[in-house]
Design an enzyme around this catalytic site. Structure first.
Site: not given
Length: 335
Positions: A10, A34, A222
């Site tokens: 990304r 993702c 994350d």
């Protein structure tokens, strides 16, 4: 920037801002990455339009054009890290002054600003919610050491806590991981920071803790999957609330295959700790889920095989080699 490159990472979309600022035009494929929830690029595009670029989206590509970008006041509806970085780079070569309000505050924003300032940029306020960029005519080359990856560091901290090891995570910076480290201390992990990094040890059983993911400086989304693994073998029941992405619990069902007891209720995961996990074949759905399943395999009884680990290499360089050096029995199997 073609689809074949941008679809896998990304962050590739971040070339559009500096390209249109430097060359007056850019054509970049819409990003991949993702599948953890909606991550629209509208904030990037609205910001570039505010700077004077014309935007067209056709056939899966974004085309941006501008004779010369000009400074503007930009308000981000969400404190997007990628949009903040993209617009900050574009504004560095724009005419006049740009203000980015509700900017992301992550350490990576500060590090990028430091690099751009070292190249001759004039950026103030990076790390706060308002960033001012005074445009310059040109930048020059520098040598810059990027900050350590705080998410990789946090993943190794979890690995040490899970296995009861005694590990020094070199380069880890406590100031970048404060919310995360507070929760680990509550869970009973012994953390000793020094100039070289963070030493991690476990003092007895892991205690359950509740966590809510938030934009920086809150608990990083994350690191949510990794913490879930730790809570899966903790004493008691923990509640993990995900507020950043709506589809970031896909690792939970794979952990359940390994014997974890996780109940999902909307954006909450209720994790009841078990005595031990058991090895099983599991499938990774995204980058952080990949490392979470590897961490689970470290403490599971028997053999765990994680498939679709191609996600891993976007965020962890040679993780199997690093874990092997720490005593893990882990190999990467081609196929």
């Amino acid at each position: 920037a073609p689809y074949d490159l941008v679809k896998t990472m990304r962050a590739s979309f971040l070339v559009i801002g500096p390209l249109v600022a430097r060359f007056g035009k850019a054509r970049v494929s819409t990003p991949g990455g993702c599948a953890i929830g909606a991550r629209p690029i509208n904030l990037h595009l609205k910001g570039l339009e505010a700077l004077g670029a014309t935007i067209e989206q056709t056939h899966g590509y974004v085309e941006a054009k501008a004779t010369k970008l000009r400074g503007a006041k930009i308000y981000l509806d969400l404190p997007s890290v990628g949009a903040t970085e993209n617009l900050m780079m574009a504004a560095t070569l724009a005419d006049g002054t740009t203000l980015i309000e509700n900017a992301a505050k992550e350490p990576e924003i500060e590090d990028l600003a430091n690099a751009l300032n070292g190249m001759g940029g004039k950026i103030h306020g990076a790390g706060s919610d308002i960033i001012q960029i005074d445009g310059v005519n040109a930048l020059h080359g520098i040598t810059h050491r990027i900050i350590p990856d705080r998410i990789e560091a946090g993943s190794f901290v979890i690995a040490a806590a899970l296995t009861g090891g005694d590990v020094l995570v070199k380069g880890a910076r406590t100031e970048h991981l404060e919310a995360f480290l507070i929760k680990l201390k509550e869970a009973g992990v012994v953390l000793t920071p020094d100039e070289s990094g963070i030493r991690v040890r476990r003092n007895g059983a892991i205690k359950s803790v509740d966590v809510t993911t938030l934009p920086y400086p809150g608990f990083a989304t994350d690191l949510q999957a990794q913490l879930m693994v730790l809570m899966a073998v903790a004493d008691g029941v923990s509640v993990i609330t995900e507020t950043i992405f709506e589809n970031r619990f896909m690792h939970a069902q794979e952990l359940d295959r390994m014997g974890a007891q996780i109940k999902l209720e909307g954006n909450r995961a209720i994790v009841r700790g078990v005595r031990e996990l058991s090895g099983a074949p599991v499938m990774a759905s995204d980058l952080r889920a990949s490392v979470a399943l590897i961490l689970a395999g470290l403490v599971a009884k028997g053999t765990t095989e994680v498939s679709r680990v191609y996600h891993l290499d976007r965020g962890y360089e040679g993780i199997e080699k690093k874990l092997s050096l720490l005593g893990a029995q882990i190999v990467r199997v081609k196929g």
